[in-house]
Design a protein around this motif. Structure first.
Motif, mmCIF file in Angstrom:
data_model
loop_
_atom_site.group_PDB
_atom_site.id
_atom_site.type_symbol
_atom_site.label_atom_id
_atom_site.label_comp_id
_atom_site.label_asym_id
_atom_site.label_seq_id
_atom_site.Cartn_x
_atom_site.Cartn_y
_atom_site.Cartn_z
ATOM 1 N N ASN A 35 0.807 -1.226 0.000
ATOM 2 C CA ASN A 35 0.000 0.000 0.000
ATOM 3 C C ASN A 35 0.839 1.274 0.000
ATOM 4 O O ASN A 35 0.308 2.371 -0.083
ATOM 5 N N LYS A 36 2.156 1.137 0.086
ATOM 6 C CA LYS A 36 3.051 2.289 0.030
ATOM 7 C C LYS A 36 3.905 2.280 -1.244
ATOM 8 O O LYS A 36 4.801 3.097 -1.404
ATOM 9 N N LEU A 37 3.601 1.359 -2.147
ATOM 10 C CA LEU A 37 4.415 1.201 -3.342
ATOM 11 C C LEU A 37 3.636 1.573 -4.594
ATOM 12 O O LEU A 37 2.525 1.107 -4.812
ATOM 13 N N VAL A 38 4.236 2.438 -5.396
ATOM 14 C CA VAL A 38 3.680 2.845 -6.682
ATOM 15 C C VAL A 38 4.614 2.297 -7.758
ATOM 16 O O VAL A 38 5.826 2.496 -7.688
ATOM 17 N N LEU A 39 4.060 1.592 -8.734
ATOM 18 C CA LEU A 39 4.874 1.026 -9.797
ATOM 19 C C LEU A 39 5.148 2.067 -10.872
ATOM 20 O O LEU A 39 4.221 2.608 -11.471
ATOM 21 N N GLY A 40 6.419 2.355 -11.098
ATOM 22 C CA GLY A 40 6.807 3.233 -12.191
ATOM 23 C C GLY A 40 6.761 2.469 -13.500
ATOM 24 O O GLY A 40 7.247 1.345 -13.580
ATOM 25 N N VAL A 41 6.139 3.043 -14.511
ATOM 26 C CA VAL A 41 6.019 2.384 -15.809
ATOM 27 C C VAL A 41 6.627 3.254 -16.904
ATOM 28 O O VAL A 41 6.519 4.474 -16.862
ATOM 29 N N PRO A 42 7.272 2.614 -17.864
ATOM 30 C CA PRO A 42 7.812 3.383 -18.982
ATOM 31 C C PRO A 42 6.751 3.599 -20.059
ATOM 32 O O PRO A 42 6.057 2.667 -20.437
ATOM 33 N N PHE A 43 6.645 4.828 -20.512
ATOM 34 C CA PHE A 43 5.807 5.122 -21.672
ATOM 35 C C PHE A 43 6.699 5.316 -22.901
ATOM 36 O O PHE A 43 6.266 5.814 -23.912
ATOM 37 N N TYR A 44 7.949 4.944 -22.756
ATOM 38 C CA TYR A 44 8.887 5.072 -23.858
ATOM 39 C C TYR A 44 9.499 3.701 -24.158
ATOM 40 O O TYR A 44 9.432 2.788 -23.350
ATOM 41 N N ALA A 45 10.061 3.605 -25.319
ATOM 42 C CA ALA A 45 10.788 2.403 -25.721
ATOM 43 C C ALA A 45 12.126 2.868 -26.275
ATOM 44 O O ALA A 45 12.343 4.067 -26.480
ATOM 45 N N ARG A 46 13.004 1.928 -26.503
ATOM 46 C CA ARG A 46 14.285 2.243 -27.132
ATOM 47 C C ARG A 46 14.316 1.614 -28.508
ATOM 48 O O ARG A 46 13.992 0.441 -28.657
#
Length: 180
Positions: A35-46
């Motif tokens: 409940n204290k963790l937010v998942l960072g997600v990439p909206f970019y690719a390489r």
């Protein structure tokens, strides 16, 4: 979770494939409550450029640019079971171009992780890489444990740039109490 592969990499690969993201998340959950963790997600690719099996260049690009490059080069998009993402490649002379795509397929897999582990939410560091519809898509498939946090403390963090100011204003508009 992102930056599994980047400018330092000697081989082409995903910004953050789903198995790698899952492993990173599960390791983090051993020390941080869900409940204290937010998942960072990439909206970019390489987009990776290789010659004779050696990386010669990689560029971080947004979702729309990826789609445009794939279309311009008549590349076929295929699902890569190993990474849990769509993938495309094409050649130009001696150069092989490869991209592991961030799109609704990969975003759904990431949201599924958030939902499965009852995480606090999902976030991305840039407002310029996603397609216009992606946040609406996330909202449609996201399961909310709590509708919104009661407060966001920002007094010990320095924020730089217009994006963070916009993010804070959006949170305030949604009723999140900002403590500065």
């Amino acid at each position: 979770a992102y930056d599994q592969n980047g400018t330092w990499s000697t081989k082409a690969g995903s910004v953050a494939d789903i198995p790698w993201t899952t492993d990173a998340l599960e390791m983090t959950l051993k020390e941080v409550p869900a409940n204290k963790l937010v998942l960072g997600v990439p909206f970019y690719a390489r987009i990776w450029q290789t010659q004779n099996g050696k990386v010669v260049k990689t560029s971080a690009v947004g979702m729309e640019t990826v789609a445009k490059k794939i279309e311009e080069n008549n590349a076929e998009i295929v699902y890569d079971k190993k990474t849990g993402q769509n993938y495309a490649e094409w050649t130009d002379g001696e150069t092989l171009y490869q991209v592991w795509i961030e799109d609704k397929t990969s975003i759904k897999a990431r949201v599924d992780l958030v939902n499965k582990h009852d995480l606090a939410g999902i976030a991305s560091w840039s407002k310029t890489f996603e397609t216009p519809d992606i946040w609406e898509y996330i909202e449609d498939i996201m399961k909310y444990v709590d509708p919104l946090p009661y407060a966001v403390a920002i007094d010990e963090v320095q924020f730089f740039g217009k994006d963070m100011v916009d993010a804070i204003n959006i949170l305030a508009d949604k009723g999140v109490r900002i403590i500065a």
